[in-house]
Design a protein around this motif. Structure first.
Motif, short mmCIF file in Angstrom:
data_model
loop_
_atom_site.label_atom_id
_atom_site.label_comp_id
_atom_site.label_asym_id
_atom_site.label_seq_id
_atom_site.Cartn_x
_atom_site.Cartn_y
_atom_site.Cartn_z
N GLY A 1 0.76 -1.24 0.00
CA GLY A 1 0.00 0.00 0.00
C GLY A 1 0.79 1.28 0.00
N GLN A 2 2.10 1.22 0.08
CA GLN A 2 2.88 2.46 0.17
C GLN A 2 4.29 2.24 -0.34
N ASN A 3 4.95 3.33 -0.66
CA ASN A 3 6.39 3.34 -0.93
C ASN A 3 7.08 3.84 0.33
N GLY A 4 8.19 3.22 0.68
CA GLY A 4 8.92 3.60 1.88
C GLY A 4 8.35 2.94 3.12
N GLY A 5 9.20 2.86 4.15
CA GLY A 5 8.76 2.32 5.43
C GLY A 5 8.92 0.83 5.60
N TYR A 6 9.43 0.13 4.59
CA TYR A 6 9.59 -1.32 4.67
C TYR A 6 11.07 -1.69 4.76
N ILE A 7 11.34 -2.78 5.48
CA ILE A 7 12.68 -3.36 5.50
C ILE A 7 12.58 -4.82 5.09
#
Length: 144
Positions: free
Chosen positions: A69-75
């Motif tokens: 649901g989004q770009n960024g914030g994941y590792i």
């Protein structure tokens, strides 16, 4: 090329004259103030991988390419030897305003470090917010 166009135009019965010019680039988009609109933002920051508890962690900037649901914030957690992705985790949500362009609202990971405690990964986003990830439990807490 103009000579070729003229020659072809003459053979086809088209009127003689200068070759038509190819259309130029489209006019620049303008905002409400009449100023040109440039690229919205640079891409995500380059963040070095970090090793914690035998796993290598890297940010995953383009979550939407994976159907998230989004770009960024994941590792992503990767095996140090095989480099296989073992698991992924959303560290923080990105709230999007539907009235604004999405790319300017993406919030990417800016920095990652091991610690401060053993088995912990510290993640800092572009807005300066700090998160701590317990890599064993995959629990995230916002640092104060």
């Amino acid at each position: 090329m103009a000579g070729v166009w003229t020659l072809l135009a003459c053979r086809s019965g088209a009127p003689r004259g200068p070759a038509p010019t190819a259309p130029g680039p489209p006019p620049a988009a303008t905002g409400d103030e009449g100023m040109s609109v440039a690229a919205k933002r640079a891409g995500p920051p380059r963040v070095a991988p970090v090793t914690v508890s035998g796993l290598v962690f890297r940010p995953i900037p383009w979550g939407r390419e994976r159907g998230w649901g989004q770009n960024g914030g994941y590792i992503g957690a990767y095996d140090a030897v095989s480099r296989e992705e073992l698991w992924t985790l959303r560290v923080y949500p990105v709230a999007y305003d539907p009235g604004l362009e999405e790319d300017v609202q993406d919030v990417f990971i800016e920095k990652m470090t091991a610690g401060p405690r053993a088995g912990e990964l510290t993640v800092v986003d572009e807005r300066g917010r700090t998160y701590r990830v317990d890599v064993a439990s995959r629990q995230v807490e916002r640092a104060r």
